[in-house]
Design an enzyme around this catalytic site. Structure first.
Site, PDB file in Angstrom:
ATOM      1  N   ILE A  43       0.867  -1.183   0.000  1.00 62.25           N
ATOM      2  CA  ILE A  43       0.000   0.000   0.000  1.00 62.25           C
ATOM      3  C   ILE A  43       0.900   1.228   0.000  1.00 62.25           C
ATOM      4  CG2 ILE A  43      -1.807   1.242   1.255  1.00 62.25           C
ATOM      5  CD1 ILE A  43      -2.427  -1.520   2.654  1.00 62.25           C
ATOM      6  N   GLU A  44       0.843   1.995  -1.080  1.00 64.31           N
ATOM      7  CA  GLU A  44       1.743   3.147  -1.207  1.00 64.31           C
ATOM      8  C   GLU A  44       1.063   4.447  -0.789  1.00 64.31           C
ATOM      9  OE1 GLU A  44       3.273   2.758  -5.226  1.00 64.31           O
ATOM     10  OE2 GLU A  44       4.600   1.144  -4.545  1.00 64.31           O
ATOM     11  N   SER A  45       1.870   5.502  -0.737  1.00 61.41           N
ATOM     12  CA  SER A  45       1.379   6.800  -0.272  1.00 61.41           C
ATOM     13  C   SER A  45       1.980   7.896  -1.138  1.00 61.41           C
ATOM     14  CB  SER A  45       1.816   6.997   1.184  1.00 61.41           C
ATOM     15  OG  SER A  45       1.736   8.356   1.538  1.00 61.41           O
ATOM     16  N   CYS A  53       4.826  -2.520   2.931  1.00 55.95           N
ATOM     17  CA  CYS A  53       5.040  -3.703   2.089  1.00 55.95           C
ATOM     18  C   CYS A  53       3.940  -4.742   2.331  1.00 55.95           C
ATOM     19  CB  CYS A  53       6.382  -4.344   2.395  1.00 55.95           C
ATOM     20  SG  CYS A  53       7.801  -3.391   1.864  1.00 55.95           S
ATOM     21  N   GLU A  55       4.207  -7.907   2.902  1.00 57.64           N
ATOM     22  CA  GLU A  55       4.525  -8.812   4.009  1.00 57.64           C
ATOM     23  C   GLU A  55       4.071  -8.219   5.343  1.00 57.64           C
ATOM     24  OE1 GLU A  55       6.429  -7.714   1.602  1.00 57.64           O
ATOM     25  OE2 GLU A  55       8.116  -9.022   1.158  1.00 57.64           O
ATOM     26  N   CYS A  88      11.081  -5.895   6.296  1.00 52.29           N
ATOM     27  CA  CYS A  88      10.129  -7.010   6.425  1.00 52.29           C
ATOM     28  C   CYS A  88      10.801  -8.253   7.001  1.00 52.29           C
ATOM     29  CB  CYS A  88       9.473  -7.319   5.085  1.00 52.29           C
ATOM     30  SG  CYS A  88       8.293  -6.035   4.613  1.00 52.29           S
TER      31      CYS A  88
HETATM   32  N1  THU Z   1       7.539  -4.085  -1.727  1.00 57.64           N
HETATM   33  C1  THU Z   1       6.833  -5.030  -1.037  1.00 57.64           C
HETATM   34  O1  THU Z   1       5.632  -4.895  -0.822  1.00 57.64           O
HETATM   35  N2  THU Z   1       7.505  -6.109  -0.580  1.00 57.64           N
HETATM   36  C2  THU Z   1       8.787  -6.418  -0.884  1.00 57.64           C
HETATM   37  O2  THU Z   1       9.279  -7.427  -0.453  1.00 57.64           O
HETATM   38  C3  THU Z   1       9.586  -5.488  -1.724  1.00 57.64           C
HETATM   39  C4  THU Z   1       8.961  -4.152  -1.949  1.00 57.64           C
HETATM   40  C5  THU Z   1       6.815  -2.936  -2.285  1.00 57.64           C
HETATM   41  C6  THU Z   1       7.034  -1.611  -1.627  1.00 57.64           C
HETATM   42  C7  THU Z   1       6.642  -0.672  -2.746  1.00 57.64           C
HETATM   43  O3  THU Z   1       5.238  -0.505  -2.744  1.00 57.64           O
HETATM   44  C8  THU Z   1       7.005  -1.418  -4.013  1.00 57.64           C
HETATM   45  O4  THU Z   1       7.155  -2.769  -3.640  1.00 57.64           O
HETATM   46  C9  THU Z   1       8.276  -0.923  -4.673  1.00 57.64           C
HETATM   47  O5  THU Z   1       9.316  -0.869  -3.752  1.00 57.64           O
END
Ligand code: THU
EC number: 3.5.4.5
Length: 133
Positions: A43-45, A53, A55, A88
């Site tokens: 979930i980004e912002s 992330c 996980e 994570c």
């Molecule tokens: N990201 C994850 O959700 N898990 C990972 O193990 C690596 C990175 C996400 C964070 C961000 O939304 C996108 O991947 C790019 O970094």
């Protein structure tokens, strides 16, 4: 442990990824000690750093429902085999020193690691408990 089911759950969660900035989709499914499965997506912002992330989304959902011990976690992402970031790995370690980490490209193509392999010589809760006061 049904690894295929766990990987399938991670792929389903990946569909929910909120990634307007990176367009990089990640899904995770965590199997807890009692057999329950919790899933999460990244979930980004707009201000970037609050990004969570996949996980951690899955693990925090489990922990906030009272579950404390991770047996296994499956992770799927857009880059073939998508490995968990350092933050994570540390969060997995908090709730699963013995956890199995499954990095999957498909339900049939996956690699399997122990958390210990991905985060050797880690710092964890025991270190604080053993500290000399
Ligand atoms: N990201 C994850 O959700 N898990 C990972 O193990 C690596 C990175 C996400 C964070 C961000 O939304 C996108 O991947 C790019 O970094």
């Amino acid at each position: 442990m049904d690894k295929r089911e766990l990987i399938k759950s991670a792929f389903k969660a990946k569909e929910k990824a909120y990634v307007p900035y990176s367009n990089f989709h990640v899904g995770a499914a965590v199997l807890m000690e009692d057999g329950s499965i919790y899933t999460g997506c990244n979930i980004e912002s707009a201000s970037y750093s609050p990004t969570n992330c996949a996980e951690r989304t899955a693990i925090f959902k489990a922990v906030s429902e009272g579950k404390r011990k991770i047996k296994a976690i499956a992770i799927v992402g857009d880059s073939g085999y998508t490995y968990p970031c350092g933050v994570c790995r540390q969060v997995i370690r908090e709730f699963g020193l013995d956890a199995i980490v499954i990095i999957a490209k498909s339900e049939d193509e996956y690699k399997e690691y122990t958390l210990e392999e991905l985060l050797p010589y880690s710092f964890g809760p025991e270190d604080l408990n053993n500290a000399k006061k």
